[in-house]
Enzyme design. Sequence first.
Site, PDB file in Angstrom:
ATOM      1  N   GLY A 247       0.834  -1.203   0.000  1.00 40.37           N
ATOM      2  CA  GLY A 247       0.000   0.000   0.000  1.00 40.37           C
ATOM      3  C   GLY A 247       0.866   1.249   0.000  1.00 40.37           C
TER       4      GLY A 247
ATOM      5  N   CYS B 140       5.114  -6.211   1.572  1.00 40.88           N
ATOM      6  CA  CYS B 140       5.541  -4.811   1.658  1.00 40.88           C
ATOM      7  C   CYS B 140       4.838  -4.106   2.826  1.00 40.88           C
ATOM      8  CB  CYS B 140       5.321  -4.137   0.318  1.00 40.88           C
ATOM      9  SG  CYS B 140       6.267  -2.635   0.159  1.00 40.88           S
ATOM     10  N   TYR B 141       3.895  -3.196   2.529  1.00 42.04           N
ATOM     11  CA  TYR B 141       3.182  -2.544   3.633  1.00 42.04           C
ATOM     12  C   TYR B 141       2.545  -3.574   4.559  1.00 42.04           C
ATOM     13  CZ  TYR B 141      -0.054   0.443   6.180  1.00 42.04           C
ATOM     14  OH  TYR B 141      -0.738   1.094   7.187  1.00 42.04           O
TER      15      TYR B 141
ATOM     16  N   HIS C 245       7.614  -7.430  -3.928  1.00 42.76           N
ATOM     17  CA  HIS C 245       6.304  -7.780  -4.501  1.00 42.76           C
ATOM     18  C   HIS C 245       6.388  -9.076  -5.310  1.00 42.76           C
ATOM     19  CE1 HIS C 245       3.925  -4.191  -3.497  1.00 42.76           C
ATOM     20  NE2 HIS C 245       5.107  -3.596  -3.464  1.00 42.76           N
TER      21      HIS C 245
ATOM     22  N   GLU D 124       4.017 -10.664  -6.647  1.00 46.02           N
ATOM     23  CA  GLU D 124       2.985 -10.712  -7.688  1.00 46.02           C
ATOM     24  C   GLU D 124       3.422 -10.051  -8.992  1.00 46.02           C
ATOM     25  OE1 GLU D 124       3.134  -8.853  -5.076  1.00 46.02           O
ATOM     26  OE2 GLU D 124       1.914  -7.033  -5.132  1.00 46.02           O
TER      27      GLU D 124
ATOM     28  N   GLY E 152     -23.446  -6.404 -26.351  1.00 53.51           N
ATOM     29  CA  GLY E 152     -22.630  -6.737 -27.524  1.00 53.51           C
ATOM     30  C   GLY E 152     -21.238  -7.160 -27.106  1.00 53.51           C
TER      31      GLY E 152
ATOM     32  N   ASP F 105     -18.807  -9.908 -21.905  1.00 44.10           N
ATOM     33  CA  ASP F 105     -19.310 -10.136 -20.551  1.00 44.10           C
ATOM     34  C   ASP F 105     -20.807 -10.447 -20.541  1.00 44.10           C
ATOM     35  OD1 ASP F 105     -16.768  -9.394 -19.971  1.00 44.10           O
ATOM     36  OD2 ASP F 105     -17.261  -7.394 -19.262  1.00 44.10           O
TER      37      ASP F 105
ATOM     38  N   LYS G 112     -11.720 -10.812 -16.424  1.00 42.31           N
ATOM     39  CA  LYS G 112     -11.975 -10.870 -17.872  1.00 42.31           C
ATOM     40  C   LYS G 112     -11.460 -12.161 -18.505  1.00 42.31           C
ATOM     41  CE  LYS G 112     -13.282  -8.104 -21.272  1.00 42.31           C
ATOM     42  NZ  LYS G 112     -14.541  -7.360 -21.134  1.00 42.31           N
TER      43      LYS G 112
END
Length: 535
Positions: free
Chosen positions: A67, A94-95, A191, A193, A246, A249, A391
């Site tokens: 953060g 981290c944070y 990090h 990730e 359209g 999703d 997505k």
Amino acid sequence: MNVNRRKRYSIKYNDHRILVIDFGSQYTQLLLRRIRELGVYSELCSWNISESQVFAFNPKGIILSGGPHSVNERHAPYIPEFFFQLGVPIFGICYGMQIMSLQLGGQVTHAIVQREFGCSQITILSENVLINDIYDCVDGVTGRLTLDVWMSHGDVITTVPKGFSIIGVNKYNQVAIMANEDRRLYGVQFHPEVTHTKKGKFILERFITCICRCQSSWKITNIINNVVMDIRMKVGKDKVVLGLSGGIDSLVTALLLRRAIGRQFICIFIDNGLLLNYEFNRIRDVCAKNYNLDVIYVSKEQQFLNALIGVVDPEEKRKVIGRVFTEVFEEQIRGLVGVKWLAQGTIYSDVIESGRTFSSGKNVIKSHHNVGGFFGIMGIRLLEPIRNLFKDEVRNIGVDLGLPYDIVYRYPFPGPGLAVRILGEVKKEYCDILRKVDFIFIEELKRDNLYYKVSQAFAVFLPIYSVGIQGDRRKYKWVIALRAVETVDFMTAHWVYLSYDFLNKVSNRIVNEVEEVSRVVYDISSKPPATIEWE
Ligand code: XMP
């Protein structure tokens, strides 16, 4: 964890779930993605989540995100104390690590000189289940193992809390990895990730599969089954209406509804006159021919264009389109008997971006098809079957359910459509020009096998008259900008290096085939500072 209390909550998927506490890092969505890529369900929640919400979620492990704050700031976000009594493993990033350290009695100070932003290397000092056998290099002098990592921090831990060991240090010999094996509490200063931390995904995997003992069950078939069961349980015999936009999703939502409740639902597709023709026709074909969906097609081009007369401000345009959409949708729904649910193709990034994660308490309807006007008044309830999916998960479901590749992987198209690709006032004449130009651009991208190498590409109409020569005469005509970007998450993006030959070919076709255009320019701005769309 108190067993009686747990029983009060129904567990939706299975017990193998990770809860991510959001302290505001720009990488939090990425963190969730990484966990789900490991086949483990995870959700994001605000740091002030209540105890009952955590019990309801029933996590096998908790990850504290990074953060932007400093732990010593007056109103710095913190970890609710009950977390440490849950008995599940906790991993601070981290944070997340710094605040855990501070709350458990360690010391954290602001590093004035030794701040680290970017690629860095850490040295592993001792063995630990979190990182055993995970390393990038062996230090030639000390023989110690090292890890290449991505750092972004201004604070450093000067004293680890009681019971913790220092497992790794950074180049300034400061704490980079710490662990309390007995309590299963872990922290890293970097990090994992982010892809720049080359072995980051192995560290996350170690935490999730070895330490939390999560099984990999978040697989496409299970996801589909879960969503289908969920729809059935909620809806029962009620009738549902779905707004088809359209996009992928809402189309995937339609197919899931189809599987869950058969023909107990109806779709409404509103043509606002701001669509790309070929997209509209393709969706219509797919819905009718391949899936036999019941779709009411409503053509309201004139109503939308009339409402947009004289509107030049981009946000105002979005509002006007949203308002007219609501009116038209409401009118259609009033004509349907017995509808109890309104389904929407809201996905997890919409939920995160609108601050609707499950602990935030907000419940706002997706803004670009905001149907909030009649929602409530008519007593219709909101159904968002894919609201927990990203997505790429939605796309995978689309593939699994047999949607054609070109539909699943087509470029995103904004809700307000061509209105945000026509600068200033929107007119039918401009929409028609843009449709013709966009068609040529996309056709050439496909012909040269570039379509799927580019993340998004489109044409923009500039309401500027520029001189050109036709025959022997000077003629003033419109200017078109072409835009193509590469991006992973659409939050940052680079313009694409399309070859001069390709651009030349597209430009020639446009000025020859679309007589209203005299000049074509190519947009070479990246995001940030530019955005992907021009408005
Ligand atoms: P920007 O322009 O914000 O675009 O860099 C990022 C992505 O979002 C799409 N976009 C929109 N989508 N309603 C939408 O549904 C909108 O108002 C809107 N504005 C931008 C854009 O096409 C890109 O994929």
